[in-house]
Design an enzyme around this catalytic site. Structure first.
Site, PDB file in Angstrom:
ATOM      1  N   SER A   6      23.190  65.211   1.362  1.00  0.00           N
ATOM      2  CA  SER A   6      23.429  65.300   2.807  1.00  0.00           C
ATOM      3  C   SER A   6      22.501  66.350   3.412  1.00  0.00           C
ATOM      4  O   SER A   6      22.572  67.530   3.079  1.00  0.00           O
ATOM      5  CB  SER A   6      24.882  65.679   3.065  1.00  0.00           C
ATOM      6  OG  SER A   6      25.002  66.074   4.417  1.00  0.00           O
ATOM      7  N   HIS A  31      21.757  61.058   3.211  1.00  0.00           N
ATOM      8  CA  HIS A  31      22.895  61.010   4.134  1.00  0.00           C
ATOM      9  C   HIS A  31      22.605  61.921   5.330  1.00  0.00           C
ATOM     10  O   HIS A  31      22.215  63.078   5.156  1.00  0.00           O
ATOM     11  CB  HIS A  31      24.143  61.486   3.379  1.00  0.00           C
ATOM     12  CG  HIS A  31      25.422  61.427   4.148  1.00  0.00           C
ATOM     13  ND1 HIS A  31      26.182  60.276   4.278  1.00  0.00           N
ATOM     14  CD2 HIS A  31      26.102  62.394   4.830  1.00  0.00           C
ATOM     15  CE1 HIS A  31      27.266  60.538   4.988  1.00  0.00           C
ATOM     16  NE2 HIS A  31      27.246  61.816   5.344  1.00  0.00           N
ATOM     17  N   ASP A  33      24.146  63.519   8.793  1.00  0.00           N
ATOM     18  CA  ASP A  33      25.384  63.815   9.527  1.00  0.00           C
ATOM     19  C   ASP A  33      25.095  64.072  10.996  1.00  0.00           C
ATOM     20  O   ASP A  33      24.418  65.036  11.342  1.00  0.00           O
ATOM     21  CB  ASP A  33      26.035  65.067   8.927  1.00  0.00           C
ATOM     22  CG  ASP A  33      26.672  64.764   7.599  1.00  0.00           C
ATOM     23  OD1 ASP A  33      27.485  63.823   7.545  1.00  0.00           O
ATOM     24  OD2 ASP A  33      26.348  65.451   6.618  1.00  0.00           O
ATOM     25  N   MET A  35      26.649  65.040  14.520  1.00  0.00           N
ATOM     26  CA  MET A  35      27.831  65.686  15.117  1.00  0.00           C
ATOM     27  C   MET A  35      27.578  65.925  16.597  1.00  0.00           C
ATOM     28  O   MET A  35      26.511  66.426  16.961  1.00  0.00           O
ATOM     29  CB  MET A  35      28.088  67.014  14.425  1.00  0.00           C
ATOM     30  CG  MET A  35      28.270  66.875  12.928  1.00  0.00           C
ATOM     31  SD  MET A  35      28.465  68.470  12.160  1.00  0.00           S
ATOM     32  CE  MET A  35      28.756  67.969  10.469  1.00  0.00           C
ATOM     33  N   HIS A  64      25.930  59.038   9.353  1.00  0.00           N
ATOM     34  CA  HIS A  64      27.374  59.271   9.502  1.00  0.00           C
ATOM     35  C   HIS A  64      27.617  59.814  10.909  1.00  0.00           C
ATOM     36  O   HIS A  64      27.280  60.961  11.207  1.00  0.00           O
ATOM     37  CB  HIS A  64      27.803  60.278   8.427  1.00  0.00           C
ATOM     38  CG  HIS A  64      29.240  60.661   8.477  1.00  0.00           C
ATOM     39  ND1 HIS A  64      29.756  61.708   7.728  1.00  0.00           N
ATOM     40  CD2 HIS A  64      30.297  60.138   9.166  1.00  0.00           C
ATOM     41  CE1 HIS A  64      31.045  61.810   7.967  1.00  0.00           C
ATOM     42  NE2 HIS A  64      31.405  60.883   8.839  1.00  0.00           N
ATOM     43  N   MET A  66      29.738  61.312  13.463  1.00  0.00           N
ATOM     44  CA  MET A  66      30.958  62.055  13.809  1.00  0.00           C
ATOM     45  C   MET A  66      30.893  62.310  15.311  1.00  0.00           C
ATOM     46  O   MET A  66      30.617  63.410  15.781  1.00  0.00           O
ATOM     47  CB  MET A  66      31.006  63.366  13.011  1.00  0.00           C
ATOM     48  CG  MET A  66      31.353  63.139  11.549  1.00  0.00           C
ATOM     49  SD  MET A  66      30.878  64.525  10.510  1.00  0.00           S
ATOM     50  CE  MET A  66      29.183  64.104  10.202  1.00  0.00           C
ATOM     51  N   MET A 135      36.553  60.814   3.732  1.00  0.00           N
ATOM     52  CA  MET A 135      36.235  62.233   3.905  1.00  0.00           C
ATOM     53  C   MET A 135      37.153  63.049   2.994  1.00  0.00           C
ATOM     54  O   MET A 135      38.377  62.912   3.029  1.00  0.00           O
ATOM     55  CB  MET A 135      36.424  62.665   5.364  1.00  0.00           C
ATOM     56  CG  MET A 135      35.470  62.011   6.367  1.00  0.00           C
ATOM     57  SD  MET A 135      33.736  62.138   5.914  1.00  0.00           S
ATOM     58  CE  MET A 135      33.512  63.917   5.912  1.00  0.00           C
ATOM     59  N   GLY A 140      32.752  68.287  10.042  1.00  0.00           N
ATOM     60  CA  GLY A 140      32.226  69.244  11.021  1.00  0.00           C
ATOM     61  C   GLY A 140      31.314  70.285  10.412  1.00  0.00           C
ATOM     62  O   GLY A 140      30.399  70.759  11.064  1.00  0.00           O
ATOM     63  N   GLY A 143      29.757  72.829   3.103  1.00  0.00           N
ATOM     64  CA  GLY A 143      30.188  73.973   2.303  1.00  0.00           C
ATOM     65  C   GLY A 143      31.682  74.215   2.243  1.00  0.00           C
ATOM     66  O   GLY A 143      32.117  75.307   1.873  1.00  0.00           O
ATOM     67  N   ASP A 173      32.867  62.216   0.681  1.00  0.00           N
ATOM     68  CA  ASP A 173      31.991  63.104   1.451  1.00  0.00           C
ATOM     69  C   ASP A 173      32.707  64.415   1.757  1.00  0.00           C
ATOM     70  O   ASP A 173      33.707  64.427   2.473  1.00  0.00           O
ATOM     71  CB  ASP A 173      31.612  62.371   2.755  1.00  0.00           C
ATOM     72  CG  ASP A 173      30.586  63.126   3.578  1.00  0.00           C
ATOM     73  OD1 ASP A 173      30.025  64.121   3.089  1.00  0.00           O
ATOM     74  OD2 ASP A 173      30.337  62.697   4.720  1.00  0.00           O
ATOM     75  N   GLY A 175      32.555  68.647  -0.106  1.00  0.00           N
ATOM     76  CA  GLY A 175      32.978  69.425  -1.275  1.00  0.00           C
ATOM     77  C   GLY A 175      32.701  68.739  -2.592  1.00  0.00           C
ATOM     78  O   GLY A 175      33.381  69.003  -3.595  1.00  0.00           O
ATOM     79  N   GLY A 195      26.128  67.814  -0.043  1.00  0.00           N
ATOM     80  CA  GLY A 195      25.183  68.663   0.676  1.00  0.00           C
ATOM     81  C   GLY A 195      24.904  69.954  -0.046  1.00  0.00           C
ATOM     82  O   GLY A 195      23.882  70.123  -0.721  1.00  0.00           O
TER      83      GLY A 195
HETATM   84  C1  DX5 Z   1      30.963  67.043   6.673  1.00  0.00           C
HETATM   85  C2  DX5 Z   1      29.797  66.110   6.473  1.00  0.00           C
HETATM   86  C3  DX5 Z   1      29.323  66.074   5.069  1.00  0.00           C
HETATM   87  C4  DX5 Z   1      28.739  67.370   4.626  1.00  0.00           C
HETATM   88  C5  DX5 Z   1      28.974  67.530   3.159  1.00  0.00           C
HETATM   89  O1  DX5 Z   1      31.289  67.079   8.013  1.00  0.00           O
HETATM   90  O2  DX5 Z   1      30.162  64.798   6.834  1.00  0.00           O
HETATM   91  O3  DX5 Z   1      28.407  65.022   4.837  1.00  0.00           O
HETATM   92  O4  DX5 Z   1      27.371  67.488   4.897  1.00  0.00           O
HETATM   93  O5  DX5 Z   1      28.560  68.786   2.807  1.00  0.00           O
HETATM   94  P1  DX5 Z   1      29.098  69.570   1.524  1.00  0.00           P
HETATM   95  O6  DX5 Z   1      28.664  68.806   0.325  1.00  0.00           O
HETATM   96  O7  DX5 Z   1      28.418  70.888   1.664  1.00  0.00           O
HETATM   97  O8  DX5 Z   1      30.595  69.663   1.637  1.00  0.00           O
HETATM   98 ZN    ZN Z   2      28.789  63.076   6.162  1.00  0.00          ZN
END
Ligand code: DX5
Ligand code: ZN
Length: 222
Positions: A6, A31, A33, A35, A64, A66, A135, A140, A143, A173, A175, A195
């Protein structure tokens, strides 16, 4: 199995280099993201950035969204080079027209679901989607810690897929590291978005390899 770094966790000051790192990492998808500062309390990047990185990689771009109003973004992201667009089931009555719009643009379509939302909410759409994105953190931010309570949702999605003879991918997606990827694979996931774990490792290729072998160990994923 698909492993998709990501880009949210990349160093944005060196974006082109970060994309090139992914190119030689053995990862399958990239991937992205998106937002909007409304559906989630953060802002990331838009179609202009996706257009800029499109020529830098041959990888499939998994977008993705959001966003509270993805309707206005589908065409711009399709033109920017998205291969798949994921919209959130929490958008309620917007979902059906959005799924059809993505398909009409000739793109793969994914449906994403947040941790507090019941998995029953995605059931009416399973026949129409290419991918279900479960999810495993509240969206949002990168990490965050993996939420273990999401594992039964993965199992349910895998059960429905088998019972109804469907073939949507089951993505996870948030953690995701080698350990949580393995747990998700055991529950039935086959697509791993990650990510922080991948981008923050000095050797991205080694991190992808480690995640892949951890998923393969004792699991049904190939
Ligand atoms: C969260 C995103 C994820 C995020 C994952 O809002 O949709 O794609 O980048 O990141 P890590 O792997 O750091 O949790
Ligand atoms: Zn994502």
């Amino acid at each position: 199995m698909i492993i998709a770094p990501s880009l949210l966790a990349a160093n944005f000051a060196r974006l082109a280099n970060e994309v090139r790192r992914v190119n030689v990492s053995g990862a399958d998808w990239l991937h992205l993201d998106i937002m909007d500062g409304h559906f989630v309390p953060n802002i990331s990047f838009g179609p202009g950035v996706v257009r800029a990185i499109r020529p830098l990689t041959r990888l499939f771009l998994d977008v993705h969204l959001m966003c509270s109003n993805p309707q206005i973004l589908l065409e711009p992201f399709a033109q920017a080079g998205a291969g798949q667009m994921n919209i959130h089931v929490e958008l309620g009555e917007q979902v059906t027209p959005l799924l059809w719009k993505v398909k009409s643009l000739g793109k793969k379509v994914g449906l994403a679901i947040n941790p507090p939302t019941s998995i029953a909410m995605v059931q009416p759409y399973l026949e129409q989607i290419d991918s279900l994105l479960i999810m495993t953190v509240n969206p949002g931010f990168g990490g965050q810690q993996f939420i273990h309570e999401t594992l039964p949702k993965i199992q349910q999605a895998a059960d429905w897929r088998r019972e109804r003879k469907l073939n949507y991918r089951i993505g996870v997606d948030g953690g995701i590291d080698s350990q949580t990827a393995h747990e998700c694979a055991d529950a039935g996931a086959d697509t791993f978005i990650s990510g922080t774990t991948l981008f923050h490792s000095r050797n991205l290729a080694a991190a992808v390899k480690k995640m892949r072998s951890s998923v393969k160990k004792n699991s049904r994923v190939s």
